[in-house]
Design a protein around this motif. Structure first.
Motif, short mmCIF file in Angstrom:
data_model
loop_
_atom_site.label_atom_id
_atom_site.label_comp_id
_atom_site.label_asym_id
_atom_site.label_seq_id
_atom_site.Cartn_x
_atom_site.Cartn_y
_atom_site.Cartn_z
N ARG A 147 10.42 0.59 2.77
CA ARG A 147 10.61 0.89 1.25
C ARG A 147 10.57 -0.46 0.46
N VAL A 203 5.48 7.15 0.95
CA VAL A 203 5.16 8.45 0.45
C VAL A 203 6.15 9.61 0.96
N LYS A 241 8.67 -2.60 -0.09
CA LYS A 241 7.55 -3.07 -0.62
C LYS A 241 6.66 -2.03 -0.48
N GLY A 242 5.72 -1.74 -1.42
CA GLY A 242 5.09 -0.59 -1.55
C GLY A 242 5.60 0.63 -1.59
N ASN A 243 4.63 1.93 -1.50
CA ASN A 243 5.06 2.99 -1.86
C ASN A 243 5.15 3.95 -0.51
N ARG A 281 0.83 -1.17 0.02
CA ARG A 281 -0.01 0.02 0.07
C ARG A 281 0.74 1.36 -0.18
N LYS A 282 0.31 2.47 -0.15
CA LYS A 282 0.82 3.71 0.09
C LYS A 282 0.80 4.04 1.46
#
Length: 202
Positions: A118, A124, A120-122, A43-44
């Protein structure tokens, strides 16, 4: 030696624990298989740096700000990740964030968590401004390592924190301020004291 993360077993091994509490430990890299239980999601996500230990005059207000940030980000469909080492706060409750790391708020530990999340996923960004002086001190490290800070950037934090830079800004903007000076030696301190004495006594 590589850092890995384990879940706090809130069920005393009677049942499988699903709590999102994590703590770090280290293991030898004997194989590519790791025993890390953090399992970052795709997920973000946004990391919130908590307030750390409570001190006189510091504590509950920072904890409140971190909690409100987590709730607001959840409503905006971000995964929230809290880093804090104080179990006596609401920000470390099981339902405040999607994932909690019980870790000291110092560069090595925070950086290891960022690298893990970091992977996996984003990721922000990272919020460092709600936890008071403890996470604010990490802003320089985040900036130097090109890690995304959400909200007040390091340049603005340093401008407000550095007394000399802030004083010079007020002079440039022609804003009134109390007489002040910065001394790094005994003689510099004497000169500032004498100047202020003359100013106040004519």
């Amino acid at each position: 030696m590589l850092p890995v993360y384990k879940k706090v077993d809130t069920c005393a091994a009677e049942f499988k624990s699903f709590t999102p509490y994590m703590y770090s430990t280290y293991q030898r890299n004997f194989s590519l298989k790791t025993e890390c239980e953090a399992n970052p999601s795709p997920r973000k996500k946004i990391i919130i740096l908590g307030g750390g230990p409570n001190r006189i005059g510091q504590g509950i207000e920072f904890d409140y700000c971190c909690c409100q940030a987590s709730y607001a980000l959840k409503e905006a469909n971000f995964e929230t990740i809290m880093i804090n080492c104080n179990p006596e706060t609401v920000s470390t409750d099981y339902d405040t964030s999607d994932r909690l790391y019980f870790e000291p708020l110092i560069e090595e530990y925070v950086h290891n968590i960022i690298l893990k999340e970091r992977s996996k996923g984003n990721l922000v960004g990272i919020i460092a401004q709600f936890g008071g002086q403890t996470p604010i001190k990490l802003a320089k490290f985040l900036n130097e390592n090109s890690l995304p800070i959400i909200g007040t950037q390091y340049s603005s934090i340093d401008l407000a924190e550095d007394r000399d830079r802030f004083r010079k800004l007020l002079i440039k903007l022609k804003l009134k301020q109390a007489e002040s000076g910065i001394a790094k030696t005994y003689n510099e301190a004497i000169k500032i004291a004498q100047k202020n004495w003359i100013t106040f006594n004519g």
